[in-house]
Write an enzyme that holds these catalytic residues in place. Structure first.
Site, PDB file in Angstrom:
ATOM      1  NE  ARG A   1       1.455 -12.031  -7.424  1.00 30.69           N
ATOM      2  CZ  ARG A   1       0.676 -11.100  -7.944  1.00 30.69           C
ATOM      3  NH1 ARG A   1      -0.546 -10.909  -7.477  1.00 30.69           N
ATOM      4  NH2 ARG A   1       1.116 -10.337  -8.929  1.00 30.69           N
TER       5      ARG A   1
ATOM      6  CG  ASN B   1      -1.999  -1.061   1.127  1.00 31.21           C
ATOM      7  OD1 ASN B   1      -2.373  -1.486   0.031  1.00 31.21           O
ATOM      8  ND2 ASN B   1      -2.488  -1.510   2.262  1.00 31.21           N
TER       9      ASN B   1
ATOM     10  CG  ASP C   1      -4.778  -1.314  -6.819  1.00 42.05           C
ATOM     11  OD1 ASP C   1      -5.647  -1.226  -7.698  1.00 42.05           O
ATOM     12  OD2 ASP C   1      -3.558  -1.341  -7.078  1.00 42.05           O
ATOM     13  CG  HIS C   2     -10.223  -1.719  -6.952  1.00 39.78           C
ATOM     14  ND1 HIS C   2      -9.097  -2.489  -7.042  1.00 39.78           N
ATOM     15  CD2 HIS C   2     -11.125  -2.274  -7.816  1.00 39.78           C
ATOM     16  CE1 HIS C   2      -9.305  -3.483  -7.914  1.00 39.78           C
ATOM     17  NE2 HIS C   2     -10.527  -3.368  -8.395  1.00 39.78           N
TER      18      HIS C   2
ATOM     19  CG  ASP D   1      -6.599   2.027  -9.553  1.00 34.25           C
ATOM     20  OD1 ASP D   1      -5.519   2.645  -9.569  1.00 34.25           O
ATOM     21  OD2 ASP D   1      -6.681   0.790  -9.624  1.00 34.25           O
TER      22      ASP D   1
ATOM     23  CG  ASP E   1      -0.578  -2.417  -6.026  1.00 36.14           C
ATOM     24  OD1 ASP E   1      -0.685  -3.258  -6.942  1.00 36.14           O
ATOM     25  OD2 ASP E   1      -1.446  -1.552  -5.802  1.00 36.14           O
TER      26      ASP E   1
ATOM     27  CG  ASP F   1      -2.555   0.869  -9.722  1.00 41.60           C
ATOM     28  OD1 ASP F   1      -2.949   0.698  -8.559  1.00 41.60           O
ATOM     29  OD2 ASP F   1      -3.262   0.617 -10.715  1.00 41.60           O
TER      30      ASP F   1
END
Length: 392
Positions: free
Chosen positions: A104, A49, A117-118, A121, A99, A96
């Site tokens: 992972r 993040n 993230d969204h 965006d 991330d 973006d």
């Protein structure tokens, strides 16, 4: 848990698993290898993040730069500013994109990452509309409003599609990949030639004679680009509907309840049109607070949709961010019904800034509460890694 995540849906957070399909050839053969290499430059101690947030701050810096040189977004910025817009957006796209890879690598994948993230965006969509409107010299006009609702519509459709299918689909030509690259190129062209190139007609820009395809209207280049975006939205609508209808049928679920999920955005768009149509001074003089208010309201709306997706809650059809829009539209259209406005056009600017403050407060409350809830539930931190992944 709070009203955003009722107690009965809390356990669903542990069941969440991200699913995505990217059919972009650019992602696969060009950007993909670059992103895979880029993420290795970030230490394993850095939270995903934090990477996303750093990218978003680049766009915020671009917006502040534009406001410094042209607060009403109608003027012209220095060439270096447009160059920085392109670099800032490319950096945002890059960070973006990695991330998830960082999540992972560090073993920190989860619903918090998708929500954050969204959320970035969704906000970036509005900020880039303002920056692109300045670069294209659309100014405070219906063209800027149309471009805003086209981009928000694409994002809403994608989120609606993901809610019902459980998968985030990126087509062979998608906004997050090819769309962003096109805008980056647009900024770089503007930096080299100046924004005046976009207000030329197509024939003038390409040195074509009036006899060339005389039956085709000779529109301005910037208007042509908006029309191109409209065609893209039509294609995305068809694809999203196909995916959702197929997913519902595969699960033996009725299709109509899913289609009702389109109504919040279409309804909001219609109400917004009726308000703007009755108050043209907003379009021509006060478009900045309008776009920022609608952008934050939209961010709040899709934030609720994403939260519902990761917790398996019912689809959110209405929320508090709609109230200022409904009241503003009603007030502006009271004369149509034979009544006087509760407040005149001269007070609408103040009301718009009040709407913006309300939307900002609602969004901040939502973001802080949901992030804190998820951090408490998973025993994690948002911007730092609480439990580093052990070396294997």
């Amino acid at each position: 848990m709070t009203r955003y995540i009722p107690t009965e849906y809390r356990a669903n957070l542990s069941k969440y698993k991200y699913s995505g399909v990217d059919e972009s050839l650019v992602s696969k053969y060009v950007l993909g290898p670059y992103w895979t290499k880029l993420v290795t430059f970030f230490p394993l101690s850095m939270a995903p993040n934090t990477i996303t947030g750093l990218g978003f701050l680049c766009v915020v810096a671009n917006l502040l730069t534009m406001f410094y040189f042209t607060p009403d977004m109608t003027g012209v910025c220095p060439s270096w500013a447009y160059f920085s817009f392109g670099i800032g957006l490319f950096v945002y796209q890059s960070l973006d994109a990695i991330d998830g890879k960082q999540a992972r690598r560090t073993g920190t994948s989860g619903p918090l990452g998708e929500l954050f993230d969204h959320g970035c965006d969704a906000l970036n969509t509005t900020l880039e509309v303002i920056l692109a409107a300045n670069a294209l010299q659309l100014g405070q006009s219906w063209w800027t409003i149309l471009s805003h609702f086209l981009t928000l519509g694409n994002f809403y459709l994608s989120t609606w599609e993901e809610y019902h299918t459980g998968t985030l689909y990126l087509s062979a030509f998608s906004g997050p990949v090819e769309g962003i690259l096109m805008i980056v190129i647009l900024y770089l062209i503007t930096a080299v030639t100046g924004p005046q190139i976009w207000v030329q007609t197509i024939r003038s820009a390409f040195g074509l004679s009036s006899d060339f395809l005389p039956f085709v209207p000779d529109v301005q280049v910037n208007h042509f680009l908006i029309a191109f975006g409209t065609i893209g939205l039509a294609g995305n609508i068809a694809t999203a509907f196909q995916h959702v209808i197929k997913a519902r049928k595969d699960k033996n679920l009725p299709v109509t309840p899913a289609l009702i999920g389109i109504l919040p955005y279409t309804g909001m768009s219609l109400v917004a049109y009726f308000w703007l149509n009755a108050s043209p001074q907003i379009v021509n003089e006060h478009l900045i607070p309008w776009i920022l208010y609608m952008g934050l309201s939209f961010g709040y709306t899709v934030g609720l949709m994403i939260t519902a997706h990761v917790t398996h809650q019912p689809f959110p059809l209405f929320n508090v961010s709609f109230f200022p829009l409904l009241f503003g539209a009603l007030n502006a259209n009271l004369p149509f019904f034979g009544f006087e406005r509760l407040f005149g056009a001269h007070m609408e600017d103040i009301y718009l800034w009040s709407c913006l403050a309300f939307a900002a407060a609602a969004y901040a409350h939502f973001a802080l509460v949901v992030v804190n809830d998820l951090c408490d539930y998973f025993d994690i931190w948002c911007f730092t890694i609480k439990y580093p992944k052990k070396a294997e």
